[in-house]
Design a protein around this motif. Structure first.
Motif, PDB file in Angstrom:
ATOM      1  N   ILE A 265       7.489   1.056 -13.258  1.00  0.00           N
ATOM      2  CA  ILE A 265       6.424   1.750 -13.992  1.00  0.00           C
ATOM      3  C   ILE A 265       6.949   2.078 -15.383  1.00  0.00           C
ATOM      4  N   THR A 266       6.349   1.489 -16.391  1.00  0.00           N
ATOM      5  CA  THR A 266       6.818   1.696 -17.761  1.00  0.00           C
ATOM      6  C   THR A 266       6.037   2.784 -18.492  1.00  0.00           C
ATOM      7  N   ASP A 267       4.935   3.236 -17.913  1.00  0.00           N
ATOM      8  CA  ASP A 267       4.086   4.232 -18.576  1.00  0.00           C
ATOM      9  C   ASP A 267       3.972   5.473 -17.688  1.00  0.00           C
ATOM     10  N   ASN A 268       4.858   6.434 -17.936  1.00  0.00           N
ATOM     11  CA  ASN A 268       4.865   7.667 -17.149  1.00  0.00           C
ATOM     12  C   ASN A 268       3.557   8.434 -17.313  1.00  0.00           C
ATOM     13  N   GLU A 269       3.046   8.490 -18.533  1.00  0.00           N
ATOM     14  CA  GLU A 269       1.812   9.229 -18.782  1.00  0.00           C
ATOM     15  C   GLU A 269       0.641   8.630 -18.004  1.00  0.00           C
ATOM     16  N   ARG A 270       0.606   7.311 -17.942  1.00  0.00           N
ATOM     17  CA  ARG A 270      -0.485   6.655 -17.201  1.00  0.00           C
ATOM     18  C   ARG A 270      -0.352   6.926 -15.704  1.00  0.00           C
ATOM     19  N   MET A 271       0.874   6.939 -15.200  1.00  0.00           N
ATOM     20  CA  MET A 271       1.100   7.261 -13.797  1.00  0.00           C
ATOM     21  C   MET A 271       0.660   8.695 -13.501  1.00  0.00           C
ATOM     22  N   THR A 272       0.992   9.609 -14.397  1.00  0.00           N
ATOM     23  CA  THR A 272       0.602  11.010 -14.218  1.00  0.00           C
ATOM     24  C   THR A 272      -0.912  11.159 -14.231  1.00  0.00           C
ATOM     25  N   GLU A 273      -1.554  10.482 -15.162  1.00  0.00           N
ATOM     26  CA  GLU A 273      -3.018  10.537 -15.249  1.00  0.00           C
ATOM     27  C   GLU A 273      -3.662   9.993 -13.977  1.00  0.00           C
ATOM     28  N   THR A 274      -3.134   8.875 -13.474  1.00  0.00           N
ATOM     29  CA  THR A 274      -3.673   8.275 -12.251  1.00  0.00           C
ATOM     30  C   THR A 274      -3.497   9.211 -11.064  1.00  0.00           C
ATOM     31  N   LEU A 275      -2.348   9.866 -10.992  1.00  0.00           N
ATOM     32  CA  LEU A 275      -2.102  10.810  -9.901  1.00  0.00           C
ATOM     33  C   LEU A 275      -3.040  12.007 -10.004  1.00  0.00           C
ATOM     34  N   ASP A 276      -3.237  12.519 -11.211  1.00  0.00           N
ATOM     35  CA  ASP A 276      -4.145  13.657 -11.393  1.00  0.00           C
ATOM     36  C   ASP A 276      -5.572  13.306 -10.972  1.00  0.00           C
ATOM     37  N   ILE A 277      -6.007  12.112 -11.332  1.00  0.00           N
ATOM     38  CA  ILE A 277      -7.365  11.689 -10.968  1.00  0.00           C
ATOM     39  C   ILE A 277      -7.492  11.530  -9.460  1.00  0.00           C
ATOM     40  N   SER A 278      -6.490  10.910  -8.854  1.00  0.00           N
ATOM     41  CA  SER A 278      -6.573  10.627  -7.417  1.00  0.00           C
ATOM     42  C   SER A 278      -6.522  11.891  -6.570  1.00  0.00           C
ATOM     43  N   THR A 279      -5.966  12.980  -7.110  1.00  0.00           N
ATOM     44  CA  THR A 279      -5.896  14.235  -6.351  1.00  0.00           C
ATOM     45  C   THR A 279      -6.975  15.231  -6.773  1.00  0.00           C
ATOM     46  N   SER A 280      -7.903  14.811  -7.624  1.00  0.00           N
ATOM     47  CA  SER A 280      -8.908  15.742  -8.144  1.00  0.00           C
ATOM     48  C   SER A 280      -9.898  16.209  -7.078  1.00  0.00           C
ATOM     49  N   ILE A 281      -9.988  15.497  -5.960  1.00  0.00           N
ATOM     50  CA  ILE A 281     -10.909  15.883  -4.896  1.00  0.00           C
ATOM     51  C   ILE A 281     -10.391  17.078  -4.102  1.00  0.00           C
ATOM     52  N   SER A 282      -9.120  17.443  -4.322  1.00  0.00           N
ATOM     53  CA  SER A 282      -8.526  18.551  -3.575  1.00  0.00           C
ATOM     54  C   SER A 282      -7.680  19.408  -4.500  1.00  0.00           C
ATOM     55  N   SER A 283      -7.700  20.717  -4.279  1.00  0.00           N
ATOM     56  CA  SER A 283      -6.855  21.634  -5.044  1.00  0.00           C
ATOM     57  C   SER A 283      -5.491  21.823  -4.388  1.00  0.00           C
ATOM     58  N   ASP A 284      -5.308  21.263  -3.211  1.00  0.00           N
ATOM     59  CA  ASP A 284      -4.054  21.400  -2.466  1.00  0.00           C
ATOM     60  C   ASP A 284      -3.148  20.219  -2.793  1.00  0.00           C
ATOM     61  N   LYS A 285      -2.111  20.478  -3.609  1.00  0.00           N
ATOM     62  CA  LYS A 285      -1.218  19.407  -4.038  1.00  0.00           C
ATOM     63  C   LYS A 285      -0.294  18.927  -2.919  1.00  0.00           C
ATOM     64  N   LEU A 286      -0.322  19.600  -1.760  1.00  0.00           N
ATOM     65  CA  LEU A 286       0.504  19.156  -0.644  1.00  0.00           C
ATOM     66  C   LEU A 286      -0.205  18.095   0.191  1.00  0.00           C
ATOM     67  N   ASN A 287      -1.471  17.836  -0.109  1.00  0.00           N
ATOM     68  CA  ASN A 287      -2.210  16.833   0.650  1.00  0.00           C
ATOM     69  C   ASN A 287      -1.643  15.438   0.407  1.00  0.00           C
ATOM     70  N   ALA A 288      -1.899  14.556   1.365  1.00  0.00           N
ATOM     71  CA  ALA A 288      -1.382  13.190   1.278  1.00  0.00           C
ATOM     72  C   ALA A 288      -2.275  12.334   0.391  1.00  0.00           C
ATOM     73  N   ILE A 289      -1.641  11.378  -0.287  1.00  0.00           N
ATOM     74  CA  ILE A 289      -2.370  10.367  -1.045  1.00  0.00           C
ATOM     75  C   ILE A 289      -2.007   8.999  -0.483  1.00  0.00           C
ATOM     76  N   ALA A 290      -2.953   8.078  -0.579  1.00  0.00           N
ATOM     77  CA  ALA A 290      -2.690   6.690  -0.202  1.00  0.00           C
ATOM     78  C   ALA A 290      -2.164   5.957  -1.426  1.00  0.00           C
ATOM     79  N   LEU A 291      -1.028   5.305  -1.265  1.00  0.00           N
ATOM     80  CA  LEU A 291      -0.383   4.585  -2.363  1.00  0.00           C
ATOM     81  C   LEU A 291      -0.357   3.106  -2.018  1.00  0.00           C
TER      82      LEU A 291
END
Length: 383
Positions: A265-291
């Protein structure tokens, strides 16, 4: 006695970080100032498992052969609000008078006889010296890896085969890095046992180190604790270590596990943005994400729960396609570490093929300050 205002405020702020909040007429809520040289006094802090001493230059030394105590947090607030060049201090019996320009504070204090003064560095089992900036980064990674998934077991300082390994685990996440160390003193034994400090102490040390403007930091291993100091020994911090810390097979994860690179992954900011979007459905950051790492150089992240679904994707350099569920909080923490402490490195996403588990491994490659790249291994979870 007279002291430069900014010098005193700087030392008092560090003391406030190391000490306790609140107030009581006990040593842990005070500073002790003791004689040292004609041009310097020594400032002491006592707070449970932490003791510290810091040299402070004075412009006029009238202390004599016995020191005195000052209320720590009250001094910080007073000095922070005043702005004169010089601070004068006079203590009579149990009354301290501090003057800064036209401002003054009178405070009840305690006897220095009741204050356990920190002692100079004595006999050590092992003494090493490391780069200060790299130590701060390694310690920060060990601290941020404790995201609430499990029970923190402390931060391990482990001299091993000529390098200093700093790592932590909560049973679900292992944060690790190794940095170069220069040997100053050894007891000639093969000192390869880890010294473990509680997570809270590690967090306090990290905050304090940010205020020390030094290029090198020395670490002294003793029977009962760790001592951190600068090269000139103008300050040192004594910390107790955990008795009989829980051991875990860190070598199995860091040194011996079969590693499979999934993508770069060469773009940390893009990875962070993607993670933020994918977890936006929940306020619990301990929830699982599908990768999912796909053959067409796409990394996608998604979260699905009873509220709905959120997902996002971006381009990466795929090496081995793979799918898994992982906790989002450690990934957030590692990305934040890379943004704050990174130095021209590249983020690698991989997995560890182990007999009973297949953790996700995030590593920050190409940062030549580290002997072994900073990494975070995260236990898999169900969706």
């Amino acid at each position: 006695m007279k002291i430069n205002h900014d010098d005193f405020l700087s030392v008092a702020k560090i003391a406030a970080i190391l000490g306790e909040n609140g107030f009581d007429f006990k040593p842990e809520y005070f500073l002790a100032l003791s004689p040292y040289t004609a041009e310097n006094i020594m400032v002491h802090v006592q707070s449970g498992p932490i003791q510290a001493r810091m040299s402070l230059p004075v412009t006029e030394n009238t202390m004599g052969d016995k020191g005195f105590c000052l209320p720590r947090n009250e001094c910080v607030r007073f000095l922070g609000a005043s702005n004169s060049d010089t601070v004068s201090i006079q203590v009579d019996d149990r009354i301290a008078r501090i003057r800064s320009g036209r401002s003054s504070m009178k405070a009840v204090t305690i006897s220095i006889d009741s204050f356990p003064l920190a002692v100079p560095i004595g006999d050590t089992l092992l003494s090493i010296e490391v780069d200060a900036t790299t130590l701060k980064a390694a310690l920060a990674l060990a601290v941020v890896g404790n995201t609430g998934l499990g029970e923190p077991q402390g931060v391990y300082f482990h001299p091993y085969l000529g390098d200093l390994h700093i790592y932590s685990t909560d049973g679900k996440v292992i944060s690790h890095s190794a940095i170069k160390m220069d040997m100053l003193k050894t007891d000639d034994a093969k000192h390869e046992n880890a010294s473990t400090v509680p997570l809270k102490i590690a967090q306090t040390l990290l905050k304090a180190f940010k205020h020390f403007d030094k290029e090198r930091i020395q670490i002294h291993f003793t029977e009962n604790g760790l001592i951190f100091s600068d090269v000139g020994n103008t300050w040192n911090i004594h910390t107790q270590i955990v008795d009989n810390p829980k051991r875990f097979p860190w070598e199995a994860y860091i040194l011996n596990a079969k590693y499979v690179l999934l993508c770069v992954i060469t773009d940390n900011e893009r990875m962070t943005e993607t993670l933020d979007i994918s977890t936006s459905i929940s306020s619990d950051k301990l929830n699982a994400i599908a990768l999912s790492v796909a053959e067409d150089n796409i990394l996608s992240l998604s979260m699905n729960n009873d509220r709905g679904e959120s997902k996002s994707a971006f381009e990466v350099e795929t090496h081995n396609p793979y799918q898994m569920f992982t906790s989002s909080a450690p990934v957030h923490a590692f990305l934040g570490f890379c943004r704050k402490y990174g130095n021209n490195g590249v983020l690698h996403l991989g997995r560890l093929d182990m007999p009973n588990t297949i953790p996700l491994k995030l590593s920050y490659e190409g940062d030549d300050r580290f002997v072994i790249s900073p990494s975070m291994s995260i236990a898999p979870c169900t969706g």
